[in-house]
Motif scaffolding. Sequence first.
Motif, PDB file in Angstrom:
ATOM      1  N   ALA A   1     -79.955 -32.845  50.760  1.00 59.40           N
ATOM      2  CA  ALA A   1     -80.361 -32.742  49.358  1.00 59.40           C
ATOM      3  C   ALA A   1     -79.204 -32.276  48.488  1.00 59.40           C
ATOM      4  CB  ALA A   1     -81.545 -31.778  49.220  1.00 59.40           C
ATOM      5  N   ILE A   2     -78.402 -31.350  49.003  1.00 55.23           N
ATOM      6  CA  ILE A   2     -77.241 -30.859  48.247  1.00 55.23           C
ATOM      7  C   ILE A   2     -76.214 -31.975  48.095  1.00 55.23           C
ATOM      8  CG2 ILE A   2     -75.295 -29.246  48.296  1.00 55.23           C
ATOM      9  CD1 ILE A   2     -77.157 -27.260  49.729  1.00 55.23           C
ATOM     10  N   LYS A   3     -75.982 -32.701  49.162  1.00 53.11           N
ATOM     11  CA  LYS A   3     -75.008 -33.798  49.111  1.00 53.11           C
ATOM     12  C   LYS A   3     -75.463 -34.872  48.113  1.00 53.11           C
ATOM     13  CE  LYS A   3     -73.528 -33.171  53.909  1.00 53.11           C
ATOM     14  NZ  LYS A   3     -73.533 -33.748  55.279  1.00 53.11           N
ATOM     15  N   GLU A   4     -76.739 -35.239  48.171  1.00 50.95           N
ATOM     16  CA  GLU A   4     -77.254 -36.266  47.270  1.00 50.95           C
ATOM     17  C   GLU A   4     -77.166 -35.808  45.814  1.00 50.95           C
ATOM     18  OE1 GLU A   4     -81.662 -37.344  46.217  1.00 50.95           O
ATOM     19  OE2 GLU A   4     -81.129 -38.417  48.075  1.00 50.95           O
ATOM     20  N   THR A   5     -77.522 -34.540  45.587  1.00 54.56           N
ATOM     21  CA  THR A   5     -77.519 -34.000  44.229  1.00 54.56           C
ATOM     22  C   THR A   5     -76.118 -33.945  43.653  1.00 54.56           C
ATOM     23  OG1 THR A   5     -79.465 -32.645  44.758  1.00 54.56           O
ATOM     24  CG2 THR A   5     -78.174 -32.009  42.827  1.00 54.56           C
ATOM     25  N   LEU A   6     -75.173 -33.408  44.429  1.00 49.43           N
ATOM     26  CA  LEU A   6     -73.812 -33.254  43.922  1.00 49.43           C
ATOM     27  C   LEU A   6     -73.098 -34.600  43.779  1.00 49.43           C
ATOM     28  CD1 LEU A   6     -72.614 -30.012  45.761  1.00 49.43           C
ATOM     29  CD2 LEU A   6     -73.513 -30.277  43.432  1.00 49.43           C
ATOM     30  N   THR A   7     -73.454 -35.574  44.622  1.00 44.01           N
ATOM     31  CA  THR A   7     -72.871 -36.916  44.485  1.00 44.01           C
ATOM     32  C   THR A   7     -73.276 -37.535  43.153  1.00 44.01           C
ATOM     33  OG1 THR A   7     -72.857 -37.265  46.883  1.00 44.01           O
ATOM     34  CG2 THR A   7     -72.767 -39.221  45.480  1.00 44.01           C
ATOM     35  N   GLU A   8     -74.557 -37.418  42.808  1.00 40.93           N
ATOM     36  CA  GLU A   8     -75.026 -37.943  41.519  1.00 40.93           C
ATOM     37  C   GLU A   8     -74.412 -37.171  40.361  1.00 40.93           C
ATOM     38  OE1 GLU A   8     -79.233 -38.673  39.071  1.00 40.93           O
ATOM     39  OE2 GLU A   8     -79.250 -38.360  41.250  1.00 40.93           O
ATOM     40  N   TYR A   9     -74.269 -35.867  40.529  1.00 39.63           N
ATOM     41  CA  TYR A   9     -73.698 -35.013  39.480  1.00 39.63           C
ATOM     42  C   TYR A   9     -72.227 -35.364  39.248  1.00 39.63           C
ATOM     43  CZ  TYR A   9     -72.171 -30.605  37.247  1.00 39.63           C
ATOM     44  OH  TYR A   9     -71.631 -29.662  36.411  1.00 39.63           O
ATOM     45  N   ARG A  10     -71.453 -35.579  40.329  1.00 39.56           N
ATOM     46  CA  ARG A  10     -70.036 -35.933  40.198  1.00 39.56           C
ATOM     47  C   ARG A  10     -69.879 -37.292  39.513  1.00 39.56           C
ATOM     48  NH1 ARG A  10     -65.963 -33.335  43.153  1.00 39.56           N
ATOM     49  NH2 ARG A  10     -64.813 -35.281  43.400  1.00 39.56           N
ATOM     50  N   LYS A  11     -70.796 -38.221  39.806  1.00 38.94           N
ATOM     51  CA  LYS A  11     -70.735 -39.535  39.171  1.00 38.94           C
ATOM     52  C   LYS A  11     -70.928 -39.392  37.660  1.00 38.94           C
ATOM     53  CE  LYS A  11     -72.799 -42.935  41.237  1.00 38.94           C
ATOM     54  NZ  LYS A  11     -73.867 -43.862  41.736  1.00 38.94           N
ATOM     55  N   TRP A  12     -71.839 -38.502  37.276  1.00 41.50           N
ATOM     56  CA  TRP A  12     -72.079 -38.260  35.849  1.00 41.50           C
ATOM     57  C   TRP A  12     -70.860 -37.608  35.193  1.00 41.50           C
ATOM     58  CZ3 TRP A  12     -72.399 -33.596  33.097  1.00 41.50           C
ATOM     59  CH2 TRP A  12     -72.846 -33.698  31.776  1.00 41.50           C
ATOM     60  N   LEU A  13     -70.200 -36.710  35.917  1.00 39.62           N
ATOM     61  CA  LEU A  13     -69.006 -36.051  35.371  1.00 39.62           C
ATOM     62  C   LEU A  13     -67.861 -37.037  35.175  1.00 39.62           C
ATOM     63  CD1 LEU A  13     -68.965 -32.715  37.439  1.00 39.62           C
ATOM     64  CD2 LEU A  13     -69.381 -32.937  34.981  1.00 39.62           C
ATOM     65  N   GLY A  14     -67.826 -38.086  35.993  1.00 33.57           N
ATOM     66  CA  GLY A  14     -66.796 -39.108  35.841  1.00 33.57           C
ATOM     67  C   GLY A  14     -65.385 -38.589  36.058  1.00 33.57           C
ATOM     68  N   GLY A  15     -65.222 -37.653  36.968  1.00 36.02           N
ATOM     69  CA  GLY A  15     -63.904 -37.108  37.272  1.00 36.02           C
ATOM     70  C   GLY A  15     -63.514 -35.923  36.416  1.00 36.02           C
ATOM     71  N   ARG A  16     -64.310 -35.608  35.388  1.00 37.01           N
ATOM     72  CA  ARG A  16     -64.014 -34.474  34.511  1.00 37.01           C
ATOM     73  C   ARG A  16     -64.493 -33.178  35.167  1.00 37.01           C
ATOM     74  NH1 ARG A  16     -67.380 -32.415  30.639  1.00 37.01           N
ATOM     75  NH2 ARG A  16     -68.731 -34.228  30.974  1.00 37.01           N
ATOM     76  N   ASN A  17     -63.610 -32.181  35.187  1.00 41.91           N
ATOM     77  CA  ASN A  17     -63.932 -30.871  35.789  1.00 41.91           C
ATOM     78  C   ASN A  17     -64.337 -31.006  37.260  1.00 41.91           C
ATOM     79  OD1 ASN A  17     -63.569 -29.691  33.220  1.00 41.91           O
ATOM     80  ND2 ASN A  17     -65.734 -29.968  32.701  1.00 41.91           N
ATOM     81  N   CYS A  18     -63.625 -31.861  37.981  1.00 45.36           N
ATOM     82  CA  CYS A  18     -63.957 -32.105  39.394  1.00 45.36           C
ATOM     83  C   CYS A  18     -62.812 -31.776  40.343  1.00 45.36           C
ATOM     84  CB  CYS A  18     -64.368 -33.566  39.606  1.00 45.36           C
ATOM     85  SG  CYS A  18     -65.983 -33.964  38.918  1.00 45.36           S
ATOM     86  N   SER A  19     -61.789 -31.063  39.871  1.00 45.47           N
ATOM     87  CA  SER A  19     -60.685 -30.701  40.755  1.00 45.47           C
ATOM     88  C   SER A  19     -61.127 -29.578  41.679  1.00 45.47           C
ATOM     89  CB  SER A  19     -59.467 -30.271  39.936  1.00 45.47           C
ATOM     90  OG  SER A  19     -59.750 -29.072  39.234  1.00 45.47           O
TER      91      SER A  19
END
Length: 316
Positions: free
Chosen positions: A167-185
Motif C-alpha cells: 500500500a505504501i509503495k502504490e501510494t508513493l508511486t502515484e504521489y511521485r507521478k503527481w509531483l512530476g520530479g519536483r521535490n523528489c531528490s
Amino acid sequence: MGQITSVDVNKDILIDSLKAQNARLKKLLREIAEERDRYKSLWETNRIQNEFSEKERKANRRLEQEKKQERLLSGVKSDGVPIAHAADSIRSYDEMCVVLDKLKNTGRMGIRNWAMFRCGICFGLRASDLVKLKWGWIMDDDGEFRDRIPVVESKTSKINRCFISDAIKETLTEYRKWLGGRNCSPDDYIFSKNNGGRLQEQSYSRYLKSAGKEAGLPIHISSHTMRKSFANIVLCVHDGGASDNTIRDIQGLLGHADVRVTMKYLKETTLRYDAARKEVSDFVLGRTDVNELVITQQKNNDDVYKVCMEILEKVA
C-alpha cells in the motif's frame, strides 16, 4: 525557758514557710489552669477554623467542578481557547475511503494529504515522524523501494524498523507521478510544503479535521487518527483478532515482566510486525473481507493454556 522559746520560734518559721509554699503552689495551679484554658480555647478555635476551612474547600471544589462542567459543555477552556478532542480511529474501510476521497479532492495539495494519510495508517507512525521522512530513506539509489526503514521516533528516540508494504509503495508511486520530479531528490521531504519545506504536523492536522467535518463523520479526526487507526486495524485483522489480548494472557501465565520476552517465545518479533503491517496494507488496499473494525475472535483461557503448554514444551 529559753529552749522552749527557741522551739516556738522555729515552729513559727516553719509554719510561715509552709504557708508561703502553699501560696506558690496555688498560684502555680492557677497559672496551669489558665494555660490549660488558653490552650483549650486555642484548640477549639483551630477546630472551628479547620472545620470552616474544610467546608470552604469543599464549596470551592464543588464550584470549580461546576465551572469545569460548564466549560466542557461549552467546548471552550477558561481562557476562551476551544477544548481539544482526543483523536478517534476510523471505524471501517468505508469511513477510511470517505476521508481519503475528501483529502485527495480538496485543495492544490490534496494528493499529498491523501498520500500522507494512507501512508500514516500503514506505517503506524506519529505525524511528527511522518513529516521528517525523506525520499532517500524510502528509495535506494536505483529508485527502488527499500524493504524497510529504521525511523528514530521523535517522542521516544526509539528505533522503529518500519516495513514498506504494498500500500505504501502504490501510494508513493502515484504521489511521485503527481509531483512530476519536483521535490523528489533523496534529501527532499516526502510530505513537504509546496515550496519543498518541511510540513508542520499542526498544519496537516487542520487538513484532516477539515476533511472529517466535510465528510460528516461522527468522529474526531486529527493527525493522531492515523496511528490509532493502524492499531485498531491490527487488532481487528491480524491473527484473527484480539491477538494482543492473547499475548498479554500468555505473558501473565509465563510470568514475563516484559511482553517483548513473550513475543520472542511466540515468534521472531520483526516478522510479526511485518505481518501486521502487511495486513494493514491489505486493508488499506481493500484486499480483505473486513469492513467494520470490530474484533471478530476472542480466545478463551483453554486456548491460551494450550498455547502456553506448547511453548513450555519447546523451551523445556
